[in-house]
Design an enzyme around this catalytic site. Structure first.
Site, short mmCIF file in Angstrom:
data_model
loop_
_atom_site.label_atom_id
_atom_site.label_comp_id
_atom_site.label_asym_id
_atom_site.label_seq_id
_atom_site.Cartn_x
_atom_site.Cartn_y
_atom_site.Cartn_z
N SER A 196 0.87 -1.21 0.06
CA SER A 196 0.04 0.22 0.04
C SER A 196 0.71 1.44 0.00
CB SER A 196 -0.90 0.03 1.15
OG SER A 196 -1.64 -1.13 1.35
N HIS A 242 1.08 4.42 4.65
CA HIS A 242 0.43 4.95 3.53
C HIS A 242 0.99 6.56 3.13
CE1 HIS A 242 -3.26 2.10 3.36
NE2 HIS A 242 -2.17 1.78 3.47
#
Length: 290
Positions: A196, A242
């Protein structure tokens, strides 16, 4: 009296000799420079034929067409090879961990996962490979499915725009940036895994590239906003990973497509290398205190 061997006829009506092969009479000439040239020394041109010297000079002086990221346009193809390779590697690793654990839904029970996921304390202990290997691990089918779909949607176009090398650097350094954020600010013993962070880096890169192409980044920004909200609202997602990947992707893409990185491609590559070095130094400094 001396006998002479066979050779080209002399006299005012004799054909001129090739500029590169004086022993070859020819009635042909380069339509660019006008010098006599034999058939072996001529190359077809839009008008007439050019000698090999003129062809070489034209190749040397013609400006190479480049992508927005500074990569030679000829280096790009319609097939996103790097993106396909990354997806294949991620899927292969997931399958191996699932087989090792005996379960696709609980593949994190695999000893391979525990040996390679990102734990800041383990990185501080010298296991730096976890900064990279963790980005190829996923916890369950849904996790890898969402990440690989996002990687394909974002990566296939970014790779063609930036070129394989620059796209690979964007992905790799974004992955490193996500891991660095976790090491710097995350809990020392909390494991983190997933692609991610690198995918968020591609999101950031897409925004920069769209602005450089003078295209609306609105849809990309909306996608990022939605994913950031989900990051903060869905339990278990790595906020640091992230956001670290996103910020790094913005910086890497800016180094590639803005300023000297566009007009002098080598400068952009050096700038990206500098970003990677800074990240490594930050991890090293943090490791001293863990």
């Amino acid at each position: 009296m001396t006998a002479s061997g066979p050779g080209p006829a002399a006299g005012p009506d004799a054909a001129p000799s090739c500029a590169r092969h004086p022993d070859r009479p020819t009635n042909l000439a380069c339509t660019r420079c006008g010098r006599p040239a034999c058939p072996d020394c001529l190359r077809p041109a839009p008008v007439g034929a050019h000698c090999v010297d003129c062809v070489a000079e034209a190749a040397r002086t013609t400006r190479t067409a480049r992508t927005v990221g500074g990569a030679p346009a000829r280096a790009t193809t319609a097939t996103p090879v790097v993106t396909i390779t990354l997806i294949a590697v991620n899927v292969a690793v997931f399958v191996l961990t699932a087989l090792s654990a005996g379960s696709a839904w609980n593949n994190v029970a695999s000893p391979w996962v525990r040996a390679t996921w990102l734990v800041p304390a383990d990185v501080a202990a010298g296991e730096w490979y976890r900064l990279v290997t963790a980005g190829f691990l996923h916890a369950g089918p849904l996790h890898i499915a969402f990440n690989m779909i996002a990687l394909w949607v974002l990566g296939r176009d970014l790779e063609l725009v930036l070129g394989r090398l620059r796209y690979g650097l964007l992905y790799g350094v974004s992955l490193l940036g996500a891991s660095t954020a976790v090491v710097l600010l995350g809990a020392p013993d909390r494991p983190v895994l997933g692609a991610s962070g690198a995918v968020f880096g591609l999101m950031g890169g897409l925004v920069i590239v769209l602005r450089r192409l003078r295209m609306s980044p609105g849809p990309a920004l909306a996608t990022i906003a939605i994913n950031v909200v989900l990051t903060f609202t869905i339990p278990g997602l790595s906020v640091l990973g992230h956001l670290g990947g996103l910020v790094t992707g913005l910086a890497v893409a800016a180094a590639l497509v803005h300023g000297p990185g566009r007009s002098r491609p080598a400068t952009g590559l050096l700038a990206v290398g500098g970003i990677a070095v800074v990240l490594v130094v930050l991890v090293a400094l943090r490791s001293l205190t863990l």
